[in-house]
Design a protein around this motif. Structure first.
Motif, short mmCIF file in Angstrom:
data_model
loop_
_atom_site.label_atom_id
_atom_site.label_comp_id
_atom_site.label_asym_id
_atom_site.label_seq_id
_atom_site.Cartn_x
_atom_site.Cartn_y
_atom_site.Cartn_z
N ALA A 87 -1.85 -33.94 7.01
CA ALA A 87 -1.71 -34.38 5.41
C ALA A 87 -3.07 -34.45 4.66
O ALA A 87 -3.90 -35.00 5.36
N ALA A 88 -2.98 -34.27 3.41
CA ALA A 88 -4.20 -34.31 2.68
C ALA A 88 -4.45 -35.78 2.57
O ALA A 88 -3.74 -36.79 2.23
N ARG A 89 -5.87 -36.24 2.68
CA ARG A 89 -6.08 -37.54 2.88
C ARG A 89 -6.92 -38.10 1.64
O ARG A 89 -7.62 -37.12 1.07
N ALA A 90 -6.65 -39.10 1.10
CA ALA A 90 -7.62 -39.69 -0.08
C ALA A 90 -7.60 -41.19 -0.07
O ALA A 90 -6.99 -41.65 1.03
N PRO A 91 -8.81 -41.77 -0.75
CA PRO A 91 -8.89 -43.15 -0.69
C PRO A 91 -7.63 -44.00 -1.09
O PRO A 91 -6.80 -43.38 -2.00
N VAL A 92 -7.29 -45.11 -0.30
CA VAL A 92 -6.15 -45.82 -0.60
C VAL A 92 -6.53 -47.28 -0.54
O VAL A 92 -7.20 -47.74 0.34
N ASP A 93 -6.14 -47.95 -1.78
CA ASP A 93 -6.40 -49.44 -1.60
C ASP A 93 -5.24 -50.03 -1.16
O ASP A 93 -4.01 -49.95 -1.45
N MET A 94 -5.36 -50.60 0.25
CA MET A 94 -4.50 -51.23 1.15
C MET A 94 -3.76 -52.23 0.41
O MET A 94 -2.65 -52.45 0.66
N GLY A 95 -4.57 -53.13 -0.38
CA GLY A 95 -3.97 -54.45 -1.02
C GLY A 95 -2.99 -54.10 -2.18
O GLY A 95 -2.05 -54.17 -2.28
N ALA A 96 -3.13 -52.79 -2.98
CA ALA A 96 -2.36 -52.50 -3.83
C ALA A 96 -1.12 -51.82 -3.30
O ALA A 96 0.10 -51.92 -3.59
N LEU A 97 -1.23 -51.19 -2.12
CA LEU A 97 -0.32 -50.55 -1.26
C LEU A 97 0.72 -51.49 -0.58
O LEU A 97 1.96 -51.42 -0.92
N VAL A 106 -9.31 -47.63 2.55
CA VAL A 106 -9.13 -46.55 3.78
C VAL A 106 -9.07 -45.23 3.35
O VAL A 106 -8.51 -44.98 2.28
N LEU A 107 -9.42 -44.32 4.24
CA LEU A 107 -9.10 -42.95 3.80
C LEU A 107 -7.78 -42.58 4.59
O LEU A 107 -7.77 -42.77 5.74
N GLY A 108 -6.87 -42.02 3.99
CA GLY A 108 -5.57 -42.01 4.52
C GLY A 108 -4.79 -41.11 3.70
O GLY A 108 -4.80 -40.92 2.72
N GLU A 109 -3.36 -40.94 4.29
CA GLU A 109 -2.26 -40.25 3.42
C GLU A 109 -1.46 -41.25 3.09
O GLU A 109 -0.69 -42.21 3.83
N LEU A 148 -7.50 -50.49 10.56
CA LEU A 148 -7.61 -49.09 10.34
C LEU A 148 -9.25 -49.07 9.80
O LEU A 148 -9.83 -50.21 9.38
N PRO A 149 -10.00 -47.89 10.08
CA PRO A 149 -11.13 -47.81 9.72
C PRO A 149 -11.49 -48.00 8.11
O PRO A 149 -10.77 -47.52 7.47
N ARG A 150 -12.54 -48.88 7.80
CA ARG A 150 -12.70 -49.14 6.24
C ARG A 150 -13.33 -47.96 5.69
O ARG A 150 -14.38 -47.33 6.15
N LEU A 151 -13.17 -47.82 4.56
CA LEU A 151 -13.68 -46.61 3.78
C LEU A 151 -15.10 -47.15 3.46
O LEU A 151 -15.08 -48.28 2.51
N ALA A 152 -16.04 -46.58 3.43
CA ALA A 152 -17.47 -47.16 3.11
C ALA A 152 -17.56 -47.23 1.65
O ALA A 152 -17.06 -46.13 1.01
#
Length: 186
Positions: free
Chosen positions: A28-38, A69-72, A180-184
């Motif tokens: 799947a295409a990955r994009a920056p994801v705000d885990m708090g908002a999700l 994070v960078l994710g789907e 999860l790995p955190r997006l820099a």
């Protein structure tokens, strides 16, 4: 009837996701994801889906900076929703669930879901992520396929992370931590 149809839909979705995960062909295409908002979105969905009182699921976040994070997004939504649905299903009479987001190191993000429900016997903790495994606890008649945690683990591994469970035993609740790995930051 609607509840049964919804449960059947989720079961079919889980079986299809498990099949796709096994094939490992899906990228799947990955994009920056705000885990708090999700996490906030997933909490709102769980409260509505399970007809919970406001405050039954508490969301705790660390600091003001978004935990990215960078994710789907759909897969990560599946992970959090699964954890919340299980926390509610396996809760005792009163649902009290806490979702905590943190960055324990500069390079990681944790999403921790803690319930105060039926708990997990220690002998089951290592096997609960196996496909079709359903641990039995006294008095627990929760329906399911045994695929949810398998799917959660597969999604998190595909994102370069890990998931683990902790419980002091039956009647002591359970805590599931997704790392999860955190997006820099740019």
């Amino acid at each position: 009837m609607l509840a049964d149809a919804d449960r059947l839909h989720r079961t079919v979705d889980q079986v299809l996701r498990a099949g796709a995960i096994r094939e490992k062909k899906r990228r799947a295409a990955r994009a920056p994801v705000d885990m708090g908002a999700l996490a906030r979105e997933c909490v709102d969905i769980a409260v509505a889906r399970h007809h919970l009182a406001p405050g039954a699921i508490a969301l705790e976040t660390q600091g003001e900076q978004p935990l990215m994070v960078l994710g789907e997004p759909d897969d990560l939504r599946t992970v959090i929703t699964n954890r919340l649905d299980n926390a509610v299903k396996y809760s005792a009479d009163a649902v009290r669930v806490t979702v905590a987001l943190a960055a324990p190191t500069p390079g990681t993000v944790w999403v921790r879901v803690q319930d105060r429900g039926v708990g997990i016997p220690r002998k089951h903790l290592k096997r609960i992520f196996n496909r079709f495994y359903r641990g039995q606890t006294r008095g627990s008649l929760v329906k399911g396929t045994g695929l949810g945690l398998y799917i959660v683990r597969a999604i998190i591994r595909a994102h370069g992370g890990r998931v683990f469970a902790q419980s002091e035993g039956e009647g002591q609740g359970a805590t599931f931590t997704v790392e999860l790995p955190r997006l820099a930051r740019a």
